[in-house]
Structure formats: C-alpha cells, structure tokens
Scaffold this motif. Structure first.
Motif, PDB file in Angstrom:
ATOM      1  N   ASP A  98       0.930  -1.424   0.094  1.00 47.91           N
ATOM      2  CA  ASP A  98       0.043  -0.046  -0.030  1.00 47.91           C
ATOM      3  C   ASP A  98       0.810   1.211   0.127  1.00 47.91           C
ATOM      4  N   LEU A  99       1.739   1.229   0.623  1.00 45.75           N
ATOM      5  CA  LEU A  99       2.902   2.440   0.864  1.00 45.75           C
ATOM      6  C   LEU A  99       4.002   2.379  -0.064  1.00 45.75           C
ATOM      7  N   ARG A 100       4.153   1.257  -1.105  1.00 44.34           N
ATOM      8  CA  ARG A 100       5.416   1.213  -1.907  1.00 44.34           C
ATOM      9  C   ARG A 100       5.460   2.463  -2.866  1.00 44.34           C
ATOM     10  N   ASP A 101       4.164   2.927  -3.391  1.00 45.10           N
ATOM     11  CA  ASP A 101       4.381   4.163  -4.368  1.00 45.10           C
ATOM     12  C   ASP A 101       4.093   5.230  -3.794  1.00 45.10           C
ATOM     13  N   PRO A 102       4.693   6.414  -4.382  1.00 40.99           N
ATOM     14  CA  PRO A 102       4.593   7.792  -3.800  1.00 40.99           C
ATOM     15  C   PRO A 102       3.070   7.985  -4.052  1.00 40.99           C
ATOM     16  N   PRO A 103       2.428   8.960  -3.119  1.00 43.44           N
ATOM     17  CA  PRO A 103       0.756   9.282  -3.672  1.00 43.44           C
ATOM     18  C   PRO A 103       0.745  10.083  -4.966  1.00 43.44           C
ATOM     19  N   PRO A 104      -0.373   9.789  -5.412  1.00 40.31           N
ATOM     20  CA  PRO A 104      -0.498  10.406  -6.961  1.00 40.31           C
ATOM     21  C   PRO A 104      -0.333  11.786  -6.825  1.00 40.31           C
ATOM     22  N   GLY A 105       0.568  12.324  -8.043  1.00 43.63           N
ATOM     23  CA  GLY A 105       0.881  13.567  -8.181  1.00 43.63           C
ATOM     24  C   GLY A 105       2.051  14.124  -7.234  1.00 43.63           C
ATOM     25  N   TYR A 106       2.491  13.233  -6.604  1.00 43.02           N
ATOM     26  CA  TYR A 106       3.872  13.524  -5.797  1.00 43.02           C
ATOM     27  C   TYR A 106       4.986  14.114  -6.683  1.00 43.02           C
ATOM     28  N   PRO A 107       5.584  15.261  -6.242  1.00 38.43           N
ATOM     29  CA  PRO A 107       6.169  16.039  -7.536  1.00 38.43           C
ATOM     30  C   PRO A 107       7.862  15.748  -7.699  1.00 38.43           C
ATOM     31  N   SER A 108       8.249  14.584  -6.959  1.00 42.75           N
ATOM     32  CA  SER A 108       9.824  14.194  -7.238  1.00 42.75           C
ATOM     33  C   SER A 108       9.912  12.557  -7.658  1.00 42.75           C
ATOM     34  N   SER A 109      10.791  12.646  -8.605  1.00 46.28           N
ATOM     35  CA  SER A 109      11.186  11.194  -8.850  1.00 46.28           C
ATOM     36  C   SER A 109      12.658  10.858  -8.143  1.00 46.28           C
ATOM     37  N   THR A 110      13.082  11.544  -7.475  1.00 52.92           N
ATOM     38  CA  THR A 110      14.416  11.140  -6.615  1.00 52.92           C
ATOM     39  C   THR A 110      14.373  11.299  -5.111  1.00 52.92           C
ATOM     40  N   VAL A 111      13.423  12.153  -4.547  1.00 53.61           N
ATOM     41  CA  VAL A 111      13.250  11.953  -3.161  1.00 53.61           C
ATOM     42  C   VAL A 111      12.207  10.918  -2.804  1.00 53.61           C
TER      43      VAL A 111
END
Length: 489
Positions: free
Chosen positions: A186-199
């Motif tokens: 459930d927690l593996r992916d950042p929430p939708p729209g999260y603005p960074s691919s590095t942090v």
C-alpha cells in the motif's frame, strides 16, 4: 479538567504582556511534547518577538526548564505551564518524549489530548482578561481548530519536519485504508501527483519505515489521521523550510490541502541570526576547545545523531570501529547504546588505548553548533534529522549521512540526490552499517583529491552562500508575518 493548571497558565502569561503596541499580535504556541518540536516553535517565537509580537508558550514544566536558556525575549515570551495528566502505562511524572522510549509515545499523545480543557480554558480566559489571543500555532494537537472556531482565533498548523516527508506520507492522496491492516504494498508508491522522482522511498527497509503512519498514536486515532486532521482544520499550513530547497513539495501540499502554505524559512535560531539578542555569546567549553585546537584545520570528523536515537550495542561498536578505521581524528557524541549505562562499558575491547589522543566518544550533552563552527572540524556525520539538515548546510563541513527514520531518509535524498552536497553511508539489505562502509563514506569526502568529495564541497559552498546571504532568513520571516497579518485582518 485540571483547573489548577489553567489558573497557573493564566498567572504565568500576565507579566508585561499588555505593554506591547496594539498593532502587534498575541500568539499562543502549543507544540508536541518533544524537544525536536518545542525548540523550532521557540526559535520561531524568538523571531516573532524580535518583531514586537508577544507569545504565550504552552508547555509542560520540565520542558520549560530545559528551554529557558533559548528564550531570547523573556519580556515578550511567557512560558505557561501545562499539566500533563497521568495515563495508564506511562511512567509517573512523564512530561516529554525524551522521558520515555519511542514505543510509549502513543500514550504521551493520549496525555496531550487530555490537556484539551486546559488549553481551551487558557484561550477563553485570555479573551476575558482583555489579553485576547489572535492566533495559535500547533502541530500534533489535531483538536485545536475545534476550540478556536468558537472563540474567533486563527489557528496555524506548523510543520517542523521537511515538506517532503509530509508530501510523501501525510496527504489525503495517500489514501491509507481503514477497513484492513495496511501492507508494505500500500505504501510502496508515492501518492498520486507527488512531485519528485528522486526524493522517494526504495522498496524494502525504506518503505517499511513509513509503516509508522498507520500505527495508533493516541486513543482511537492513528498517526496519519492525527496529522491529516490537524492540517485539514487549520487556517494555513506553515512549514519551517524554504522554497529554494523544497518549493515543489510546498506547492503539492497547498494543492492537497487547499490551504495557503506559508514558509518561515529554516529558522535556525542562534546559528542563523548572528545572535544579536544574546548578551553574552556562548563559548565552547575549555576542555573541548583545547582538544579540538590540537588538530589541523578541517581535519576532525564530528558525529552527532540527535537526542532520540539509541543504537543497539553491536551497531554502536561497529560505528566507533568505523571512525577508528578512517585514521582521522574524530569526536563522536552518541548516547550509550541499549543495555549499557555508560559509553565506557559499551566500547570495543582495546579501543580506548588504540585511539587515545585522536578519538573521543562522549555520551553527554555537547554544544553541537559551536563544535561545528570550530576551525579544526572538517566533516559532520549525522542522522539527517531536519534540524541537522539545516545545520549541515549552514556549516563549513563536509556532510556524511546515516539516516534512520522515514523523515531522515527523505531529508538525506534531498541533500544527496537533489542538492548533491552530501554522501550517504551505504547500508546492507538488513539495515546494518558496516565499519568499512562508514569509513569509506568519510574518507571519500575528506580526501581532497576525490572527485565526489570535491563535487559535494563545491555544491555545498554554493548553497551555504545562498542561505547565508544577508537578509535571506529575515526576508522569509518578514514575508511570513505579513501573510499572518493579511489572514488575521
């Protein structure tokens, strides 16, 4: 209701609070009962008091004593006692998070929630005594907006952790399921729209560190519910950060909560202000001044992991052996590990004799800010808590990071991946930090010919210059105060 406490609160708030100009605010501060929260709230209070605003700082008695020396404006900042009720399972006399192991903090949250009537009585009595509170800053006390709505007081949720961790973990889009146990998936992916691919959090140990948000944190409420409720109810969400470092995360939070997001800047207290108000500037203790002065400029490695992190004994021993392995002089400030009363009994056999004259491992409190500014110190090894992140950036030292919790991990990504000013110590899959891994990270940044070391030093110098530009910090606070005026009026 703890009537004795609220009466005491009223009495303590009264000295000189009527003497300031009517255009200035009367502000209440009510941080979570932990030093890592109370100190940033007090640093913000000092900045607001510098600009003539008066503060009633609501806090348990024990914490007041620990913080008094950081109150630079006692004529404008009044500490007001909050009585922490006893909760079954908490040791008698518990008042702050540093009194208890981390596993008991949910019970301390319950105790904080039971101070609600005290806080309400204080706010109402101020209004009745012509000392009306204009606004209150809070963080974990998610019920504050319910109180303030009825008495015409603005409420501001003040986040003292990085905007990135709030954007990753504490937003409505995270959509934590309520009808079943939360899984790592459930927690593996950042929430939708999260603005960074590095942090971001990597699968495994890093994602697992986010599981804490789903745990109970008080009576019948999880950590996630507590903080999202606190943010949804406020008039504006305030964050101790700057747009230059975390702008994209602040914009995301504004969109998520549909609230104004106001930035205070890093608010570093003494470190960021040249301490104009401190009459006698603090000096490093003689014993340590003499010790550090025995080494070449920028040659000593200093390590501090904050007041909350207590290591297992085997990991503690491995780390100190890692400092020995560097061959460099070092000063390590760590709490005694689990199961040990003193540092001495925890050290590896023969260690003290081998490092005598070039290495110190110290278990007591140290003047970290002053140590970091000593000319002999050249490297700062830390856990990358949010305070340590700013201390690292403002210091003149190379930065080596050993993050532990979820917020430390994301802070580290900001410094290592985005700003490229630091090196992270590699961990094994099970989370173990080997002496070789620690030694390698330190020698990488301390070797004047190492490409990575040269790159992070150069980038760090640019960021330090930006953050220490005259007017940079003050400009943030001035704009922050202007926004508060607009919202209150």
């Amino acid at each position: 209701m703890h009537t004795g406490a609220s009466t005491k609160v009223d009495q303590m708030a009264q000295p000189d609070l009527n003497k300031t100009s009517s255009s200035n605010f009367h502000i209440a501060m009510f941080p979570w009962f932990a030093m890592g929260h109370a100190i940033p709230f007090l640093q913000l209070s000092n900045e607001l008091a510098t600009r003539g605003h008066r503060i009633s700082f609501l806090l348990p008695k024990k914490a007041q004593i620990q913080l008094q020396h950081l109150n630079l404006h006692p004529h404008l900042i009044a500490f007001c006692s909050v009585t922490v009720p006893h909760v079954e399972g908490l040791p008698e006399g518990t008042e702050t998070a540093s009194d208890i192991p981390t596993s008991l903090t949910p019970l301390l949250a319950t105790a904080m929630d039971r101070t609600r009537q005290q806080i309400q009585a204080f706010l109402v009595s101020c209004g009745a005594n012509d000392r009306k509170v204009d606004m209150i800053f809070y963080d974990f006390a998610y019920w504050v907006p319910e109180i303030t709505r009825g008495v015409g007081i603005k409420c501001f949720c003040y986040g003292v952790a990085c905007a990135a961790v709030t954007a990753m973990a504490i937003v409505p889009a995270r959509n934590v399921p309520k009808d079943r146990p939360v899984t790592e998936e459930d927690l593996r992916d950042p929430p939708p729209g999260y603005p960074s691919s590095t942090v971001v959090m990597l699968p495994g140990r890093e994602v697992q560190s986010l599981m804490f948000i789903t745990m109970p944190y008080g009576d019948g409420i999880t950590f996630y519910e507590r903080l999202t409720t606190a943010a949804k109810g406020c008039d504006a969400f305030c964050i101790r950060t700057c747009r230059e470092v975390e702008g994209v995360f602040c914009d995301y939070l504004e969109a998520q909560y549909k609230k104004p997001v106001l930035l205070t800047g890093p608010v570093l207290g003494v470190m960021g202000s040249n301490n104009k108000n401190n009459k006698k500037s603090e000096q490093l203790e003689d014993i340590w001044t003499n010790w550090f002065s025995g080494f070449e400029p920028e040659s000593v490695v200093f390590c501090g992991f904050g007041s909350q992190w207590v290591l297992e004994k085997d990991q503690f021993q491995e780390l100190v052996l890692g400092f020995e392995l560097t061959g460099l002089p070092f000063f390590v400030a760590l709490k005694p590990p689990l199961g040990c009363a003193t540092i001495e009994e925890a050290l590896p056999q023969g260690f003290e004799e081998r490092v005598k004259g070039r290495g110190v491992v110290f278990g007591g409190w140290v003047q970290q800010t002053l140590i970091l500014s000593h000319p002999s110190v050249g490297c700062f090894v830390n856990h990358c808590g949010f305070g340590a992140l700013w201390e690292s950036l403002m210091s003149n030292n190379q930065i080596v990071l050993v993050p532990d919790g979820a917020d430390h991990i994301l802070n580290t990504k900001i410094l290592v991946k985005d700003l490229k000013v630091a090196v992270e110590v590699e961990r094994e899959e099970n989370g173990w930090v080997s002496k070789e891994s620690l030694s390698k990270a330190i020698t990488t940044v301390m070797d004047k010919d190492n490409k990575v070391g040269v790159m992070v030093k150069k980038n760090h110098a640019k960021w330090r210059e930006t953050l220490s530009t005259p007017g940079f910090m003050d400009g943030y606070i001035d704009r922050f105060v202007q926004k508060l005026k607009e919202l209150v009026n």
